[in-house]
Design a protein around this motif. Structure first.
Motif, PDB file in Angstrom:
ATOM      1  N   UNK A 435       0.408  -1.349  -0.292  1.00 42.00           N
ATOM      2  CA  UNK A 435       0.320  -0.233  -0.049  1.00 42.00           C
ATOM      3  C   UNK A 435       0.613   1.266   0.509  1.00 42.00           C
ATOM      4  N   UNK A 436       2.363   1.132  -0.411  1.00 44.05           N
ATOM      5  CA  UNK A 436       3.107   2.321  -0.305  1.00 44.05           C
ATOM      6  C   UNK A 436       3.811   2.766  -1.689  1.00 44.05           C
ATOM      7  N   UNK A 437       3.505   3.707  -2.153  1.00 41.48           N
ATOM      8  CA  UNK A 437       4.720   3.883  -3.339  1.00 41.48           C
ATOM      9  C   UNK A 437       5.827   3.946  -2.822  1.00 41.48           C
ATOM     10  N   UNK A 438       6.641   3.276  -4.041  1.00 41.30           N
ATOM     11  CA  UNK A 438       8.075   3.768  -4.432  1.00 41.30           C
ATOM     12  C   UNK A 438       8.270   3.752  -5.654  1.00 41.30           C
ATOM     13  N   UNK A 439       9.424   4.738  -5.622  1.00 42.95           N
ATOM     14  CA  UNK A 439       9.936   5.351  -7.327  1.00 42.95           C
ATOM     15  C   UNK A 439      11.574   5.348  -7.104  1.00 42.95           C
TER      16      UNK A 439
END
Length: 553
Positions: A435-439
């Motif tokens: 549920x968390x965005x990595x980039x």
């Protein structure tokens, strides 16, 4: 007449209605926080499984590119589809309900481990999905909190949670509330939280560091390594011999597990990192975890990286005596208009997603082989992300070889372009973890081309200089003007097509899509990604680097 269809979401049972509008628009209009990002059919964020019903594809405008995300026969993209009948859909790896973070627990036991360390064992009223190395918060009556590492592996037993708590002179919890707790008492807990978690790499030798009760956060990592028969060495720093309150377990573990070694390090003998550096570890291949005071962690990280440890292989957690997390302070500083986040947002979740994305990038880069086509590289990257547990990609994975490195992400590339022995490569990942965005994205050089190496050096220098300018208080608009000036000074051109963006708990698109280069305030940390793409003025050579804006990176 606009016929309305009832769309049911499995397994939650929630429903919404859709007519002629796109299913994504209908779902968002109904107030459901469906995952989505690009709206172009390229990222796969809004992928669903069709378990019942019929649908039709969105009609494309003349000349518009067709959706490029690969789908199975029973899958569709909400942003590209209209309902033709009542439907039942399933969103893989996604819950429409915000997980309950607060649980009630019952005190089972309390005992002294040393003169100032108390073991508290509690049973939560519901099973908690705890990862080795995470912690929980105890909320106090004044709104403050105390953070305590979970010093066991709840999944290996009946779900009980073990805490090892130091009694601090004057401490509201440790000297007041803890002393009054008895078996049967109720204790509210919040969590779990924490980015210092086991990284699922059984090939790397593990080196563990702890000071004081930082051991409580390291013990589950150690237990996991022992279960998996991983080569593991542990350094525990203390002021006196009594500080090593779990010595009996550790000494027995050395006997039971030949690949395990531990070293109690008294302050009179030096610092844990100095002792470890003298033991000849293979730092270039190691996986390091550290938990304890901030000074030990920063010094250990610097020493290990200097010895050859890759930066993404240092995982740490620092606590302060007050128990206040930096996330609490961060959330209070976010701009209400431009920096909204969702209900799942936490600093720990974002840090964990960043760490795992960096690890994924390293794993993907290590599998790039000369002769491989871009299409083959993208397939490999998708398999790697899936194997590591990414539930979605909030933007498509971008891999560029050679001449394609100057192209912006949305511009088409040649999927049959092969990786040459002397080539420059860009990899840009946008996975979603829990549920968390990595980039994270970076440039890689194959061969010995001086121009390629100069590009790599320049893109990292411009990024670092621009990040330092952010720390001095520049706005988002000013940052990209500054980056452009720095690029030109080094003989390169800044691509303004990549202008930085938001990042948060997935999907941030629900809360804002403003580009960083358009932001007229100083961006807060941990909610913005700084992107730097450089292109050579005359040659088809480009480089790229991006990371979350954060004070300590």
């Amino acid at each position: 007449m606009n016929t309305r269809h009832v769309i049911e979401l499995s397994p939650s049972g929630k429903t919404f209605e859709a007519g002629d509008e796109l299913l994504l628009d209908a779902m968002l209009a109904s107030g459901l926080s469906v995952p989505f990002s690009c709206r172009r059919g390229a990222c796969g964020s809004c992928k669903v499984v069709v378990t019942q019903g019929e649908y039709r594809a969105k009609q494309l405008a003349p000349g518009a590119p067709a959706p490029s995300y690969p789908l199975a026969a029973n899958e569709m993209l909400l942003c590209q589809s209209h309902a033709c009948a009542d439907m039942r859909l399933e969103i893989p790896g996604w819950s429409l309900d915000t997980p309950a973070l607060v649980v009630e627990s019952t005190v089972l036991s309390k005992r002294a481990l040393s003169s100032d360390i108390i073991e508290l064992v509690v049973m939560p009223d519901m099973p908690l999905a705890v990862r080795a190395g995470q912690y929980l918060k105890v909320r106090l009556v004044d709104g403050d909190s105390r953070c305590f590492s979970i010093a066991n592996l709840p999944a290996d037993g009946d779900g009980r949670l073990v805490f090892q708590i130091r009694q601090v002179s004057g401490g509201l919890f440790s000297e007041t509330l803890l002393g009054s707790l008895e078996a049967g008492d109720l204790l509210p807990l919040e969590g779990p939280f924490g980015a210092c978690t086991w990284q699922d790499d059984d090939a790397a030798p593990v080196v563990l560091f702890a000071t004081g009760t930082g051991y409580a956060g390291i013990k589950p990592i150690l237990l996991t390594a022992l279960k998996r028969d991983v080569e593991v060495t542990f350094y525990w720093g203390g002021a006196q011999a009594a500080d090593f309150y779990d010595r009996a377990f550790l000494d027995q573990a050395v006997i039971d597990h030949p690949r395990f070694h531990w070293h109690p390090v008294l302050a009179s003998q030096g610092k844990v990192q100095e002792v470890a550096l003298g033991h000849g570890h293979r730092w270039e291949a190691a996986q390091v975890y550290a938990c304890g005071n901030g000074g030990m962690i920063s010094q250990t990280r610097a020493k290990c990286l200097e010895a050859g440890l890759p930066s993404h292989r240092f995982i740490a957690e620092a606590f302060v005596p007050s128990g206040q997390s930096s996330a609490d302070a961060l959330l209070k500083t976010l701009d209400d208009t431009w920096e909204k986040v969702g209900p799942r947002y936490s600093l720990d979740g974002m840090l964990a997603a960043r760490e795992k994305t960096i690890r994924a990038l390293a794993a993907i880069a290590s599998q790039l082989k000369v002769g491989m086509t871009t299409g083959e590289a993208l397939d490999m990257a998708a398999e790697q992300l899936q194997a590591m547990g990414a539930s979605h990609t909030w933007h498509p994975t971008y891999i560029r070889f050679g001449d394609d490195t100057v192209r912006p992400p949305r511009e088409g590339i040649d999927p049959l372009r092969p990786l040459r022995a002397s080539d420059i490569v860009v990899v840009d990942l946008g996975p979603v973890w829990d549920g968390y965005e990595g980039d994270y994205g970076d440039t890689f050089v194959f061969g010995e081309s001086a121009l390629h190496r100069d590009c790599f050096k320049a893109v990292h220098e411009v990024f670092d200089e621009t990040r330092e300018a952010w720390k001095r208080g520049m706005t988002g608009c000013e940052l990209y003007d500054f980056a452009e000036e720095r690029a030109v000074s080094k003989g390169w051109r800044l691509s303004r097509n990549l202008a930085g963006h938001r990042i948060a708990d997935f999907p941030h698109a629900l809360f804002g899509t403003t580009e960083l280069a358009e932001l007229e305030i100083t961006p807060s940390e941990m909610v913005w990604v700084l992107e730097i793409q450089l292109c050579h003025p005359t040659e088809p050579v480009g480089g790229f680097f991006e990371d979350i804006l954060m004070l300590e990176a």
